[in-house]
Design a protein around this motif. Structure first.
Motif, PDB file in Angstrom:
ATOM      1  N   LEU A 494       0.825  -1.207   0.000  1.00 46.63           N
ATOM      2  CA  LEU A 494       0.000   0.000   0.000  1.00 46.63           C
ATOM      3  C   LEU A 494       0.860   1.259   0.000  1.00 46.63           C
ATOM      4  O   LEU A 494       0.565   2.226  -0.721  1.00 46.63           O
ATOM      5  CB  LEU A 494      -0.921   0.010   1.225  1.00 46.63           C
ATOM      6  CG  LEU A 494      -2.169  -0.868   1.176  1.00 46.63           C
ATOM      7  CD1 LEU A 494      -2.934  -0.743   2.493  1.00 46.63           C
ATOM      8  CD2 LEU A 494      -3.070  -0.470   0.016  1.00 46.63           C
ATOM      9  N   VAL A 495       1.902   1.261   0.811  1.00 44.21           N
ATOM     10  CA  VAL A 495       2.793   2.416   0.862  1.00 44.21           C
ATOM     11  C   VAL A 495       3.462   2.626  -0.495  1.00 44.21           C
ATOM     12  O   VAL A 495       3.611   3.764  -0.970  1.00 44.21           O
ATOM     13  CB  VAL A 495       3.835   2.241   1.980  1.00 44.21           C
ATOM     14  CG1 VAL A 495       4.893   3.341   1.917  1.00 44.21           C
ATOM     15  CG2 VAL A 495       3.156   2.242   3.350  1.00 44.21           C
ATOM     16  N   ARG A 496       3.868   1.525  -1.136  1.00 50.84           N
ATOM     17  CA  ARG A 496       4.504   1.639  -2.451  1.00 50.84           C
ATOM     18  C   ARG A 496       3.538   2.240  -3.470  1.00 50.84           C
ATOM     19  O   ARG A 496       3.902   3.134  -4.254  1.00 50.84           O
ATOM     20  CB  ARG A 496       4.962   0.271  -2.930  1.00 50.84           C
ATOM     21  CG  ARG A 496       5.803   0.296  -4.226  1.00 50.84           C
ATOM     22  CD  ARG A 496       6.007  -1.090  -4.801  1.00 50.84           C
ATOM     23  NE  ARG A 496       4.756  -1.650  -5.305  1.00 50.84           N
ATOM     24  CZ  ARG A 496       4.225  -1.337  -6.492  1.00 50.84           C
ATOM     25  NH1 ARG A 496       4.842  -0.454  -7.298  1.00 50.84           N
ATOM     26  NH2 ARG A 496       3.105  -1.884  -6.893  1.00 50.84           N
ATOM     27  N   LEU A 497       2.275   1.770  -3.442  1.00 54.72           N
ATOM     28  CA  LEU A 497       1.281   2.306  -4.364  1.00 54.72           C
ATOM     29  C   LEU A 497       1.025   3.787  -4.107  1.00 54.72           C
ATOM     30  O   LEU A 497       0.834   4.566  -5.047  1.00 54.72           O
ATOM     31  CB  LEU A 497      -0.029   1.515  -4.233  1.00 54.72           C
ATOM     32  CG  LEU A 497       0.019   0.058  -4.684  1.00 54.72           C
ATOM     33  CD1 LEU A 497      -1.285  -0.644  -4.348  1.00 54.72           C
ATOM     34  CD2 LEU A 497       0.312  -0.045  -6.190  1.00 54.72           C
ATOM     35  N   HIS A 498       1.042   4.172  -2.840  1.00 50.39           N
ATOM     36  CA  HIS A 498       0.815   5.579  -2.502  1.00 50.39           C
ATOM     37  C   HIS A 498       1.999   6.439  -2.918  1.00 50.39           C
ATOM     38  O   HIS A 498       1.821   7.554  -3.449  1.00 50.39           O
ATOM     39  CB  HIS A 498       0.574   5.707  -0.990  1.00 50.39           C
ATOM     40  CG  HIS A 498       0.332   7.114  -0.547  1.00 50.39           C
ATOM     41  ND1 HIS A 498       1.306   7.875   0.056  1.00 50.39           N
ATOM     42  CD2 HIS A 498      -0.774   7.912  -0.626  1.00 50.39           C
ATOM     43  CE1 HIS A 498       0.815   9.065   0.344  1.00 50.39           C
ATOM     44  NE2 HIS A 498      -0.441   9.119  -0.051  1.00 50.39           N
ATOM     45  N   GLN A 502      -0.316   5.908  -7.247  1.00 52.59           N
ATOM     46  CA  GLN A 502      -1.344   5.048  -7.845  1.00 52.59           C
ATOM     47  C   GLN A 502      -2.610   5.011  -7.003  1.00 52.59           C
ATOM     48  O   GLN A 502      -3.676   4.637  -7.508  1.00 52.59           O
ATOM     49  CB  GLN A 502      -0.799   3.640  -8.040  1.00 52.59           C
ATOM     50  CG  GLN A 502       0.410   3.577  -8.973  1.00 52.59           C
ATOM     51  CD  GLN A 502       0.899   2.161  -9.186  1.00 52.59           C
ATOM     52  OE1 GLN A 502       0.149   1.305  -9.657  1.00 52.59           O
ATOM     53  NE2 GLN A 502       2.152   1.898  -8.846  1.00 52.59           N
ATOM     54  N   ILE A 503      -2.506   5.345  -5.707  1.00 50.21           N
ATOM     55  CA  ILE A 503      -3.687   5.476  -4.854  1.00 50.21           C
ATOM     56  C   ILE A 503      -3.565   6.769  -4.061  1.00 50.21           C
ATOM     57  O   ILE A 503      -2.466   7.299  -3.865  1.00 50.21           O
ATOM     58  CB  ILE A 503      -3.835   4.282  -3.883  1.00 50.21           C
ATOM     59  CG1 ILE A 503      -2.600   4.164  -2.980  1.00 50.21           C
ATOM     60  CG2 ILE A 503      -4.089   2.982  -4.625  1.00 50.21           C
ATOM     61  CD1 ILE A 503      -2.725   3.098  -1.906  1.00 50.21           C
ATOM     62  N   ASP A 504      -4.697   7.307  -3.603  1.00 52.22           N
ATOM     63  CA  ASP A 504      -4.676   8.561  -2.848  1.00 52.22           C
ATOM     64  C   ASP A 504      -4.662   8.291  -1.343  1.00 52.22           C
ATOM     65  O   ASP A 504      -4.706   7.138  -0.898  1.00 52.22           O
ATOM     66  CB  ASP A 504      -5.870   9.443  -3.234  1.00 52.22           C
ATOM     67  CG  ASP A 504      -7.203   8.739  -2.998  1.00 52.22           C
ATOM     68  OD1 ASP A 504      -7.208   7.657  -2.340  1.00 52.22           O
ATOM     69  OD2 ASP A 504      -8.236   9.260  -3.455  1.00 52.22           O
ATOM     70  N   ASN A 505      -4.609   9.370  -0.565  1.00 50.78           N
ATOM     71  CA  ASN A 505      -4.548   9.238   0.893  1.00 50.78           C
ATOM     72  C   ASN A 505      -5.767   8.523   1.454  1.00 50.78           C
ATOM     73  O   ASN A 505      -5.667   7.735   2.392  1.00 50.78           O
ATOM     74  CB  ASN A 505      -4.444  10.627   1.534  1.00 50.78           C
ATOM     75  CG  ASN A 505      -3.012  11.145   1.542  1.00 50.78           C
ATOM     76  OD1 ASN A 505      -2.075  10.384   1.345  1.00 50.78           O
ATOM     77  ND2 ASN A 505      -2.861  12.434   1.755  1.00 50.78           N
TER      78      ASN A 505
END
Length: 527
Positions: A494-498, A502-505
């Motif tokens: 999840l941290v990598r995607l953020h 690729q993902i928002d907060n």
């Protein structure tokens, strides 16, 4: 002092709390002892302003939430079961210690009026709820002994403060009679119970209807102050009111709070209590400089008052031991006569209970409220600080060693009828029955087979672990280690995607909360 300087001093004190608490953990000291010593050392650093505590503010600011916290975690069933023993300590031991200390003080200083001697006894006699909690949470005692000590620490402040106020009034010329004191004490206690029940009931009514989680947490935090201030405003015991309200909150929170409120509220409450407890002890240490200044300096104290102060501390300690052992002997005698259900606690428990009489904020605050023209006021301030210093540093630091030396430990009689494994099995079976019912439509067709398989697997998971208790424990720990590792991998992704946008907060926080709850569940089950 300029407001900005006051803020800087408060921030510096909080920084000192963190350093001293960390140091206490490294040295295996009770944090209260390290904070008390550290606060005393800080007071004498050049440039640190002289700090004078407002006793009324100290009591109102620190005592109500800490009393509520102690009552919140008190097991009400055991509290009611051992109420006679708790009252023996919270009322009988305080009155007895007050009288003995008063007699010794009058012997040491014959010119000191008896009422003033009684005021000194009332100042130093009640063990402190904050000090007791700071020490008891670091040791494991038989449940009966723990219930007695925790219950005593919640109620004895009321006894000491009532005697103290009457003794001060008598010293200053008001006069009183023993019957008046007894009647007033009963009225204060019963009135405090009534106020606490009313505030707790109001919290229950509002809490059932309040849907805003933050407002519910804030309202819960304020209950202790509301109960205490209401009791004091109406002329009854604010201490008893706060304790009673805390008992109501602790009993009802399981049905009032949602899971989210419980998680967030518990985290916030733990931080608040930590800061309040730590601040109390470091403020007591910092106040040493002011107390020594009033008494004429360290040389005057060491030369003229050392022996009287030592006599007061020894008298207080011996008086507590005398009351506890005598009370246990009476219980044993009544038991032989067929009166009473509870057996005596025995010499080992009596020894530990006698040594667990730490004093703290109430003792110092009561001493500071003495009128400026009160006889031997400086000596009483020093006696209060000396009792706190000795009981916290000596008794608090060695209580764990004494428990190990006496061989006290929880036995099968201390454990509830159902152990945690059986309770967990019953809980999971209830969940499985609910899913079997709720996962079907009105015609009885299964519409959520995945949920049924999931809860069936949870309810029967324990059966897959075989072998000895040690082997089962190791297998279960390994099982949840895998879950914790999977959670860590999911969080890392999840941290990598953020980080790669690729993902928002919002997505990160929502999914991270799911992982946090899963990790907490796995760690709790593993423990």
């Amino acid at each position: 002092m300029h407001p900005a300087e006051t803020l800087e001093l408060v921030l510096a004190m909080l920084g000192a709390v963190l350093v001293l608490h960390w140091l206490a953990e490294r040295l295996r000291w009770p944090p209260s002892a390290a904070l008390l010593i550290g606060g005393g050392a800080l007071a004498f650093i050049p440039g640190v302003p002289l700090i004078t505590l407002d006793p009324e503010l100290v009591l109102v600011l620190f005592l109500p939430p800490l009393l509520v916290d102690g009552a919140w975690h008190t097991e009400l069933v055991r509290f009611r079961r051992h109420l006679a023993g708790i009252l023996s300590l919270a009322v009988g031991a305080v009155i007895f210690s007050t009288l003995v200390v008063a007699a010794v003080a009058h012997w040491l200083m014959p010119t000191l009026p008896w009422a003033a001697c009684a005021a000194l006894g009332a100042i130093v006699s009640p063990p402190d709820a904050v000090s007791a909690r700071a020490v008891l949470q670091r040791v494991q005692l038989p449940r009966r002994l723990q219930a007695l000590l925790e219950g005593e620490s919640l109620l004895n402040d009321a006894t000491g403060l009532v005697i103290f106020r009457f003794a001060v009034a008598a010293t200053m010329g008001a006069g009183f009679q023993a019957g008046e004191v007894l009647g007033r004490f009963v009225l204060l206690v019963l009135g405090g119970v009534a106020i606490g029940l009313a505030v707790g009931a109001l919290w229950v009514v509002i809490g059932r209807r309040l849907r805003n989680e933050l407002l519910l947490i804030v309202m819960t935090v304020l209950v202790g102050w509301v109960a205490y201030l209401s009791g004091e405003a109406l002329g009854v015991s604010g201490v008893v009111a706060a304790v009673t309200a805390g008992l109501v909150l602790g009993w009802q929170q399981h049905v009032i709070f949602s899971a989210a409120v419980r998680l967030r509220g518990t985290s916030f409450w733990q931080v608040l209590v930590f800061l309040l407890e730590a601040s109390v002890f470091i403020l007591i240490g910092i106040s040493l400089r002011d107390i020594l200044t009033r008494a004429g300096g360290l040389e005057a104290v060491a030369g003229e008052l050392a022996l009287p102060l030592l006599a007061i501390v020894l008298t207080l300690t011996l008086a507590r031991f005398a009351w506890i052992f005598a009370s246990d002997a009476v219980v044993a005698l009544l038991r032989r006569m067929g009166i009473g259900r509870e057996p005596p606690i025995g010499p080992a428990c009596a020894t530990v209970m006698g040594w667990a009489g730490m004093r703290g904020v109430v003792t110092l605050a009561a001493a500071l409220t003495l009128p400026a023209d009160f006889p031997q006021r400086d000596f009483m301030l020093l006696a209060a600080f000396g009792v706190i210093l000795v009981t916290v540093l000596v008794q608090g630091s060695t209580l764990g060693l004494l428990i190990r030396w006496t061989g006290l430990r929880r036995t099968a009689e201390d454990e509830p009828p159902m152990d945690m494994t059986a309770a967990e099995r019953a809980m999971m079976q209830a969940q499985l029955f609910a899913v079997e019912r709720l996962a079907r439509d009105e015609a009885g067709n299964l519409v959520h087979p995945q949920l049924l398989r999931r809860y069936t697997a949870r309810a029967t998971a324990g059966e897959s672990f075989t072998g000895s208790d040690e082997e089962r424990t190791a297998a279960i720990a390994s099982h949840f280690d895998v879950i914790i590792g999977a959670v860590a991998a999911g969080r890392e992704e999840l941290v990598r995607l953020h980080r790669t946008h690729q993902i928002d907060n919002e997505t990160l926080r929502s999914l991270e909360l799911d992982l946090d709850l899963e990790e907490l569940g796995a760690e709790s089950a593993k423990a």
